[in-house]
Motif scaffolding. Sequence first.
Motif, PDB file in Angstrom:
ATOM      1  N   SER A  47     -13.331   0.544 -23.618  1.00 42.02           N
ATOM      2  CA  SER A  47     -12.776   0.877 -22.313  1.00 42.02           C
ATOM      3  C   SER A  47     -11.318   0.428 -22.193  1.00 42.02           C
ATOM      4  N   VAL A  48     -10.552   1.157 -21.377  1.00 37.19           N
ATOM      5  CA  VAL A  48      -9.174   0.751 -21.102  1.00 37.19           C
ATOM      6  C   VAL A  48      -9.147  -0.590 -20.382  1.00 37.19           C
ATOM      7  N   GLU A  49     -10.281  -0.999 -19.850  1.00 35.40           N
ATOM      8  CA  GLU A  49     -10.382  -2.281 -19.155  1.00 35.40           C
ATOM      9  C   GLU A  49      -9.987  -3.441 -20.062  1.00 35.40           C
ATOM     10  N   ALA A  50     -10.154  -3.264 -21.377  1.00 34.30           N
ATOM     11  CA  ALA A  50      -9.835  -4.329 -22.336  1.00 34.30           C
ATOM     12  C   ALA A  50      -8.333  -4.545 -22.485  1.00 34.30           C
ATOM     13  N   ASP A  51      -7.545  -3.573 -22.083  1.00 34.26           N
ATOM     14  CA  ASP A  51      -6.094  -3.678 -22.175  1.00 34.26           C
ATOM     15  C   ASP A  51      -5.591  -4.625 -21.090  1.00 34.26           C
ATOM     16  N   PRO A  52      -4.866  -5.688 -21.436  1.00 34.44           N
ATOM     17  CA  PRO A  52      -4.382  -6.625 -20.415  1.00 34.44           C
ATOM     18  C   PRO A  52      -3.455  -5.971 -19.393  1.00 34.44           C
ATOM     19  N   ASP A  53      -2.887  -4.819 -19.730  1.00 32.26           N
ATOM     20  CA  ASP A  53      -2.013  -4.113 -18.789  1.00 32.26           C
ATOM     21  C   ASP A  53      -2.750  -2.960 -18.105  1.00 32.26           C
ATOM     22  N   CYS A  54      -4.080  -2.975 -18.140  1.00 28.87           N
ATOM     23  CA  CYS A  54      -4.875  -1.921 -17.500  1.00 28.87           C
ATOM     24  C   CYS A  54      -4.616  -1.911 -15.996  1.00 28.87           C
ATOM     25  N   ARG A  55      -4.350  -0.736 -15.451  1.00 26.48           N
ATOM     26  CA  ARG A  55      -4.098  -0.590 -14.018  1.00 26.48           C
ATOM     27  C   ARG A  55      -5.266   0.163 -13.365  1.00 26.48           C
ATOM     28  N   PRO A  56      -5.372   0.086 -12.045  1.00 27.59           N
ATOM     29  CA  PRO A  56      -6.424   0.854 -11.356  1.00 27.59           C
ATOM     30  C   PRO A  56      -6.398   2.345 -11.699  1.00 27.59           C
ATOM     31  N   ASP A  58      -5.495   3.676 -14.502  1.00 21.16           N
ATOM     32  CA  ASP A  58      -6.044   3.848 -15.852  1.00 21.16           C
ATOM     33  C   ASP A  58      -7.571   3.922 -15.802  1.00 21.16           C
ATOM     34  N   LEU A  59      -8.164   3.034 -15.001  1.00 19.21           N
ATOM     35  CA  LEU A  59      -9.619   3.032 -14.877  1.00 19.21           C
ATOM     36  C   LEU A  59     -10.111   4.328 -14.245  1.00 19.21           C
ATOM     37  N   LYS A  60      -9.426   4.781 -13.207  1.00 20.96           N
ATOM     38  CA  LYS A  60      -9.853   6.014 -12.533  1.00 20.96           C
ATOM     39  C   LYS A  60      -9.721   7.223 -13.450  1.00 20.96           C
ATOM     40  N   ARG A  61      -8.721   7.220 -14.305  1.00 19.82           N
ATOM     41  CA  ARG A  61      -8.576   8.310 -15.288  1.00 19.82           C
ATOM     42  C   ARG A  61      -9.758   8.282 -16.260  1.00 19.82           C
ATOM     43  N   GLU A  62     -10.157   7.079 -16.666  1.00 21.98           N
ATOM     44  CA  GLU A  62     -11.305   6.946 -17.562  1.00 21.98           C
ATOM     45  C   GLU A  62     -12.592   7.387 -16.862  1.00 21.98           C
ATOM     46  N   PHE A  63     -12.751   7.032 -15.590  1.00 24.66           N
ATOM     47  CA  PHE A  63     -13.923   7.480 -14.839  1.00 24.66           C
ATOM     48  C   PHE A  63     -13.988   9.009 -14.843  1.00 24.66           C
ATOM     49  N   ASN A  64     -12.838   9.657 -14.597  1.00 22.89           N
ATOM     50  CA  ASN A  64     -12.783  11.123 -14.591  1.00 22.89           C
ATOM     51  C   ASN A  64     -13.334  11.688 -15.903  1.00 22.89           C
ATOM     52  N   GLN A  65     -12.862  11.135 -16.999  1.00 20.09           N
ATOM     53  CA  GLN A  65     -13.231  11.660 -18.317  1.00 20.09           C
ATOM     54  C   GLN A  65     -14.711  11.441 -18.616  1.00 20.09           C
ATOM     55  N   GLN A  66     -15.224  10.255 -18.282  1.00 22.82           N
ATOM     56  CA  GLN A  66     -16.619   9.942 -18.596  1.00 22.82           C
ATOM     57  C   GLN A  66     -17.586  10.726 -17.708  1.00 22.82           C
ATOM     58  N   VAL A 127     -10.176  14.385 -10.059  1.00 25.24           N
ATOM     59  CA  VAL A 127      -9.555  13.840  -8.854  1.00 25.24           C
ATOM     60  C   VAL A 127      -8.357  13.020  -9.320  1.00 25.24           C
ATOM     61  N   GLY A 128      -7.200  13.239  -8.739  1.00 23.79           N
ATOM     62  CA  GLY A 128      -6.008  12.510  -9.167  1.00 23.79           C
ATOM     63  C   GLY A 128      -6.216  11.010  -9.109  1.00 23.79           C
ATOM     64  N   GLU A 129      -5.756  10.308 -10.152  1.00 23.76           N
ATOM     65  CA  GLU A 129      -6.001   8.868 -10.225  1.00 23.76           C
ATOM     66  C   GLU A 129      -5.069   8.048  -9.345  1.00 23.76           C
ATOM     67  N   ILE A 130      -4.017   8.670  -8.823  1.00 21.48           N
ATOM     68  CA  ILE A 130      -3.137   7.958  -7.889  1.00 21.48           C
ATOM     69  C   ILE A 130      -3.654   8.238  -6.483  1.00 21.48           C
ATOM     70  N   ASN A 131      -4.427   7.325  -5.970  1.00 21.38           N
ATOM     71  CA  ASN A 131      -5.021   7.498  -4.647  1.00 21.38           C
ATOM     72  C   ASN A 131      -5.390   6.139  -4.066  1.00 21.38           C
ATOM     73  N   ARG A 132      -5.890   6.137  -2.857  1.00 22.44           N
ATOM     74  CA  ARG A 132      -6.314   4.896  -2.214  1.00 22.44           C
ATOM     75  C   ARG A 132      -7.821   4.854  -2.050  1.00 22.44           C
ATOM     76  N   TYR A 133      -8.523   5.551  -2.927  1.00 27.64           N
ATOM     77  CA  TYR A 133      -9.973   5.450  -2.966  1.00 27.64           C
ATOM     78  C   TYR A 133     -10.361   4.145  -3.662  1.00 27.64           C
ATOM     79  N   SER A 134     -11.467   3.558  -3.248  1.00 27.56           N
ATOM     80  CA  SER A 134     -12.033   2.473  -4.034  1.00 27.56           C
ATOM     81  C   SER A 134     -12.546   3.089  -5.335  1.00 27.56           C
ATOM     82  N   TYR A 135     -12.868   2.245  -6.316  1.00 24.49           N
ATOM     83  CA  TYR A 135     -13.402   2.774  -7.574  1.00 24.49           C
ATOM     84  C   TYR A 135     -14.674   3.586  -7.321  1.00 24.49           C
ATOM     85  N   LEU A 136     -15.568   3.063  -6.467  1.00 23.57           N
ATOM     86  CA  LEU A 136     -16.818   3.757  -6.190  1.00 23.57           C
ATOM     87  C   LEU A 136     -16.581   5.089  -5.493  1.00 23.57           C
TER      88      LEU A 136
END
Length: 201
Positions: A47-56, A58-66, A127-136
């Motif tokens: 997961s991109v979560e392992a990257d110390p520079d992971c941003r919200p 980045d996680l949302k982009r990964e959620f989209n793909q998975q 869904v665009g990853e630049i947003n103010r949605y929570s992860y859920l």
Amino acid sequence: MRKRIYISADYSEEHGDRDVVEILNKWGNDDFHLVDFVDMSHVVSGSVEADPDCRPCDLKREFNQQIHLSSIVVFIIGDKTATRTAGSICNRLNNHSGCLCTPYKQNAKGRKMCKIPFSVPANGPYVGEINRYSYLHHEFATAQKQGKQIIVLYNSSRKEEQWLPNYMKGHMLQSMPFWHFNALGQRIPDYEQFKKILGLS
């Protein structure tokens, strides 16, 4: 063929729903249950979560793909789900690329400059990853946009519809309590009903 199921849950250690996730993954991987599936929220390549520079974002982009690779999206709803806001802070939405952002594993003192040089409106199934949605919320919006089968599991022995976040209310969702009581009065996971809701019985 194994079903590809994406599991969304509150992973808070103290008040989250990890217990349900652990049981589901046990069912999907052991030799004693017939619900043969792979949890697509676990990224095999890392997961991109392992990257110390992971941003919200980045996680949302990964959620989209998975979620895109999944056939079913399961949301585990607990008594704290509706109040979870992690991932909802993004200054870039109304600002330029020089705004500050807090990496996923940092506190507010570890803010860095936004690493997205330019952005365009999202199109297609994501869904665009630049947003103010929570992860859920982002996961739910993505599953809806992609037309995925959505199943709600309440971390309870009842359908606790009052636990649903506002963004889930008003939608026709398949749902069930994850727990039930057996003939001995013991609270146990409702494996048979889960198997049925997946269409495996």
